[in-house]
Write a protein that holds these residues in place. Structure first.
Motif, short mmCIF file in Angstrom:
data_model
loop_
_atom_site.label_atom_id
_atom_site.label_comp_id
_atom_site.label_asym_id
_atom_site.label_seq_id
_atom_site.Cartn_x
_atom_site.Cartn_y
_atom_site.Cartn_z
N ALA A 57 0.94 -1.13 0.07
CA ALA A 57 0.05 0.05 -0.04
C ALA A 57 0.72 1.33 0.13
O ALA A 57 2.00 1.36 0.40
N VAL A 58 0.32 2.19 -0.34
CA VAL A 58 1.00 3.47 -0.47
C VAL A 58 0.09 4.55 0.26
O VAL A 58 -1.02 4.71 -0.22
N LYS A 59 0.59 4.84 1.41
CA LYS A 59 -0.44 5.55 2.54
C LYS A 59 0.26 7.01 2.29
O LYS A 59 1.25 7.40 1.85
N SER A 60 -0.85 7.87 2.75
CA SER A 60 -0.57 9.37 2.50
C SER A 60 0.25 9.77 3.91
O SER A 60 -0.06 9.32 4.97
N PRO A 61 1.38 10.42 3.77
CA PRO A 61 2.37 10.62 4.65
C PRO A 61 1.69 12.12 5.59
O PRO A 61 2.64 12.80 5.93
N THR A 62 0.37 12.59 5.54
CA THR A 62 -0.13 13.73 6.16
C THR A 62 0.29 13.70 7.53
O THR A 62 0.79 14.64 8.14
N TYR A 63 0.37 12.32 8.20
CA TYR A 63 0.74 12.56 9.58
C TYR A 63 2.15 12.44 9.90
O TYR A 63 2.84 12.85 10.92
N THR A 64 2.84 11.50 9.15
CA THR A 64 4.00 11.16 9.51
C THR A 64 5.19 12.20 8.76
O THR A 64 6.37 12.42 9.04
N LEU A 65 4.74 12.94 7.65
CA LEU A 65 5.23 13.95 6.83
C LEU A 65 6.08 13.29 5.73
O LEU A 65 6.09 14.04 4.57
N VAL A 66 6.80 12.23 5.97
CA VAL A 66 7.45 11.45 4.82
C VAL A 66 7.11 9.86 4.99
O VAL A 66 7.31 9.48 6.15
N GLU A 67 7.09 9.44 3.83
CA GLU A 67 7.12 7.84 3.87
C GLU A 67 8.10 7.47 2.71
O GLU A 67 8.20 7.85 1.80
N PRO A 68 9.04 6.84 3.38
CA PRO A 68 10.22 6.35 2.54
C PRO A 68 9.78 4.90 1.88
O PRO A 68 9.31 3.99 2.50
N TYR A 69 10.32 4.64 0.79
CA TYR A 69 10.30 3.40 -0.05
C TYR A 69 11.60 3.11 -0.48
O TYR A 69 12.15 3.96 -1.25
#
Length: 152
Positions: A57-69
């Motif tokens: 899944a690709v989550k929205s980083p709204t709360y974490t600010l950044v999602e790394p892949y």
């Protein structure tokens, strides 16, 4: 600055556009995604990230600010700066470290990080158009122009 405009009739068309954009991406690259809430920025990002090889899944980083892949030989960092009140907050999270020679950075709401972000190579602007969406793609560097040329 060169640009193209395309209609996106639904969510699947937005994901498909992300897949098309992803075909020309090589690091280092900075992509700004702008548009109103719900315009499809995260949906477009999902198409890009999954097309590059991410199976989950690709989550929205709204709360974490950044999602790394992590990928083989490069990383994608998906930022959502909507909740950033002061661009100075980004300095505390080490924002500059993400923008390096082996990264592709997708930045939603880049205007909230003004002064802390490098210049974009390509700008993807989504807007509502009747019951659909429209994307305007602007090349802002030689790398961005190479991507835009492949899209035409």
């Amino acid at each position: 600055m060169t640009s193209i405009v395309k209609n996106l009739e639904n969510e699947q068309a937005t994901v498909a556009m992300g897949q098309i954009v992803a075909q020309g991406l090589t690091p280092p690259l900075t992509i700004f995604l702008t548009g109103d809430l719900g315009a499809g920025k995260t949906t477009l990002s999902r198409g890009i990230i999954q097309s590059l090889g991410h199976n989950g899944a690709v989550k929205s980083p709204t709360y974490t600010l950044v999602e790394p892949y992590e990928f083989n030989g490069f990383d994608v960092y998906h930022f959502d700066l909507y909740r950033v009140a002061d661009p100075e907050e980004l300095e505390f999270m080490g924002i500059r470290d993400y923008f390096n020679s082996t990264s592709i950075c997708l930045v939603e709401w880049p205007e909230h990080g003004q002064g802390m972000l490098p210049a974009a190579d390509i700008h993807l602007h989504l807007r509502y158009k009747d019951n659909q969406r429209e994307i305007e793609i602007n090349a802002l560097s030689a790398s961005g122009q190479a991507i835009l040329t492949k899209l035409k």
